[in-house]
Design a protein around this motif. Structure first.
Motif, PDB file in Angstrom:
ATOM      1  N   GLY A  36       0.607  -1.144  -0.046  1.00 41.43           N
ATOM      2  CA  GLY A  36       0.033  -0.188   0.016  1.00 41.43           C
ATOM      3  C   GLY A  36       0.772   1.228   0.126  1.00 41.43           C
ATOM      4  O   GLY A  36       0.473   2.182  -0.644  1.00 41.43           O
ATOM      5  N   LEU A  37       1.814   1.240   0.752  1.00 43.71           N
ATOM      6  CA  LEU A  37       2.872   2.375   0.895  1.00 43.71           C
ATOM      7  C   LEU A  37       3.603   2.545  -0.441  1.00 43.71           C
ATOM      8  O   LEU A  37       3.577   3.659  -1.111  1.00 43.71           O
ATOM      9  N   VAL A  42       4.591   5.824  -5.304  1.00 49.00           N
ATOM     10  CA  VAL A  42       4.752   5.675  -6.849  1.00 49.00           C
ATOM     11  C   VAL A  42       3.518   6.693  -7.190  1.00 49.00           C
ATOM     12  O   VAL A  42       3.665   7.481  -8.386  1.00 49.00           O
ATOM     13  N   SER A  43       2.284   6.563  -6.966  1.00 53.33           N
ATOM     14  CA  SER A  43       1.348   7.521  -7.166  1.00 53.33           C
ATOM     15  C   SER A  43       1.719   9.070  -6.834  1.00 53.33           C
ATOM     16  O   SER A  43       1.553   9.771  -7.776  1.00 53.33           O
ATOM     17  N   GLY A  44       2.077   9.338  -5.876  1.00 50.12           N
ATOM     18  CA  GLY A  44       2.525  10.630  -5.479  1.00 50.12           C
ATOM     19  C   GLY A  44       3.701  11.217  -6.424  1.00 50.12           C
ATOM     20  O   GLY A  44       3.611  12.219  -6.652  1.00 50.12           O
ATOM     21  N   ALA A  49       5.664  13.977 -10.880  1.00 51.94           N
ATOM     22  CA  ALA A  49       6.549  14.596 -12.155  1.00 51.94           C
ATOM     23  C   ALA A  49       5.828  15.155 -13.041  1.00 51.94           C
ATOM     24  O   ALA A  49       6.171  16.035 -13.895  1.00 51.94           O
ATOM     25  N   VAL A  50       4.283  14.504 -13.250  1.00 49.29           N
ATOM     26  CA  VAL A  50       3.354  15.205 -14.290  1.00 49.29           C
ATOM     27  C   VAL A  50       3.355  16.538 -14.145  1.00 49.29           C
ATOM     28  O   VAL A  50       3.167  17.536 -15.059  1.00 49.29           O
ATOM     29  N   GLY A  51       3.030  17.051 -12.622  1.00 48.18           N
ATOM     30  CA  GLY A  51       2.720  18.447 -12.338  1.00 48.18           C
ATOM     31  C   GLY A  51       3.933  19.026 -12.657  1.00 48.18           C
ATOM     32  O   GLY A  51       3.810  20.324 -13.184  1.00 48.18           O
ATOM     33  N   LEU A  52       5.313  18.928 -12.471  1.00 42.12           N
ATOM     34  CA  LEU A  52       6.331  19.227 -12.646  1.00 42.12           C
ATOM     35  C   LEU A  52       6.686  19.610 -14.260  1.00 42.12           C
ATOM     36  O   LEU A  52       6.893  21.002 -14.705  1.00 42.12           O
ATOM     37  N   LEU A  53       6.426  18.506 -14.982  1.00 43.08           N
ATOM     38  CA  LEU A  53       6.658  18.709 -16.501  1.00 43.08           C
ATOM     39  C   LEU A  53       5.785  19.512 -16.997  1.00 43.08           C
ATOM     40  O   LEU A  53       5.876  19.816 -18.053  1.00 43.08           O
ATOM     41  N   SER A  54       4.681  19.460 -16.590  1.00 40.35           N
ATOM     42  CA  SER A  54       3.350  20.355 -17.159  1.00 40.35           C
ATOM     43  C   SER A  54       3.374  21.657 -16.903  1.00 40.35           C
ATOM     44  O   SER A  54       2.911  22.696 -17.385  1.00 40.35           O
ATOM     45  N   GLY A  55       4.233  22.031 -15.660  1.00 41.92           N
ATOM     46  CA  GLY A  55       4.129  23.375 -15.352  1.00 41.92           C
ATOM     47  C   GLY A  55       3.093  23.937 -14.541  1.00 41.92           C
ATOM     48  O   GLY A  55       2.694  24.876 -14.150  1.00 41.92           O
ATOM     49  N   ARG A  56       2.134  22.854 -14.094  1.00 36.26           N
ATOM     50  CA  ARG A  56       0.832  22.996 -13.424  1.00 36.26           C
ATOM     51  C   ARG A  56       0.883  22.644 -12.016  1.00 36.26           C
ATOM     52  O   ARG A  56      -0.205  22.705 -11.429  1.00 36.26           O
ATOM     53  N   GLY A  75     -10.183  12.849   1.051  1.00 33.20           N
ATOM     54  CA  GLY A  75      -9.925  12.244  -0.107  1.00 33.20           C
ATOM     55  C   GLY A  75      -8.619  11.236   0.010  1.00 33.20           C
ATOM     56  O   GLY A  75      -8.748  10.020  -0.365  1.00 33.20           O
ATOM     57  N   GLY A  76      -7.579  11.603   0.664  1.00 37.67           N
ATOM     58  CA  GLY A  76      -6.508  10.848   0.971  1.00 37.67           C
ATOM     59  C   GLY A  76      -6.894   9.534   1.716  1.00 37.67           C
ATOM     60  O   GLY A  76      -6.483   8.412   1.561  1.00 37.67           O
ATOM     61  N   ILE A  77      -7.653   9.823   2.835  1.00 37.24           N
ATOM     62  CA  ILE A  77      -8.101   8.461   3.706  1.00 37.24           C
ATOM     63  C   ILE A  77      -8.999   7.575   2.840  1.00 37.24           C
ATOM     64  O   ILE A  77      -8.821   6.434   2.757  1.00 37.24           O
ATOM     65  N   LEU A  78      -9.770   8.333   2.016  1.00 39.21           N
ATOM     66  CA  LEU A  78     -10.617   7.421   0.920  1.00 39.21           C
ATOM     67  C   LEU A  78      -9.723   6.533   0.241  1.00 39.21           C
ATOM     68  O   LEU A  78      -9.962   5.542  -0.220  1.00 39.21           O
TER      69      LEU A  78
END
Length: 147
Positions: A36-37, A42-44, A49-56, A75-78
């Motif tokens: 789970g961790l 990996v999700s985070g 990575a996508v946030g940084l590469l897209s500049g968003r 949402g994180g708990i869910l």
């Protein structure tokens, strides 16, 4: 706007596939919480990575954080609960029954959320055909789980 349905369709395929690798990781490592961790890290990392590469990617300021409703942080708990269900439940009941139940519960819950406009959704009344669709989902998942 149709491309959004394509994105949702691909996410649905990913949702069907994801419990397999996640539960295999848990079973092979004999450590479900480690698995789970790994999923969360990996999700985070992928989001970062996508946030940084897209500049968003940007962090909200203190004023924006103060405007976020308390329930929006759940949402994180869910998500953790969903990951744990993939690790512990999916291998036991099978992909079809697990995902069918997951999606059907999601559709039925979404009917209520939409009808009342809860959890940040716009109001979409639960008319006869929407409710009938939910009933068909229950019938379909029952067939998948039984056979």
């Amino acid at each position: 706007m149709w491309y959004l349905y394509g994105f949702a369709l691909i996410a649905g395929v990913a949702n069907a596939i994801q419990p397999g690798p996640n539960s295999t990781l848990a079973k092979t490592s004999t450590q479900p919480f480690f698995a789970g961790l790994v999923v969360v890290v990996v999700s985070g990392s992928a989001l970062l990575a996508v946030g940084l590469l897209s500049g968003r990617l940007s962090l909200p300021d203190q004023e924006q954080v103060s405007q976020i409703p308390w329930w929006a942080w759940l949402g994180g708990i869910l998500g953790a609960f969903l990951t744990l269900s993939q690790l512990f439940v999916a291998p036991k009941v099978g992909a079809g029954a697990f995902l069918g139940t997951l999606v059907t519960a999601g559709v039925l819950t979404s009917l209520v959320l939409d009808h009342f406009g809860w959890a940040g959704f716009d109001i979409h009344p639960a008319g006869l055909w929407r409710v009938f669709g939910g009933i068909l989902m229950v019938a379909g998942v029952t067939l998948v789980a039984l056979f």
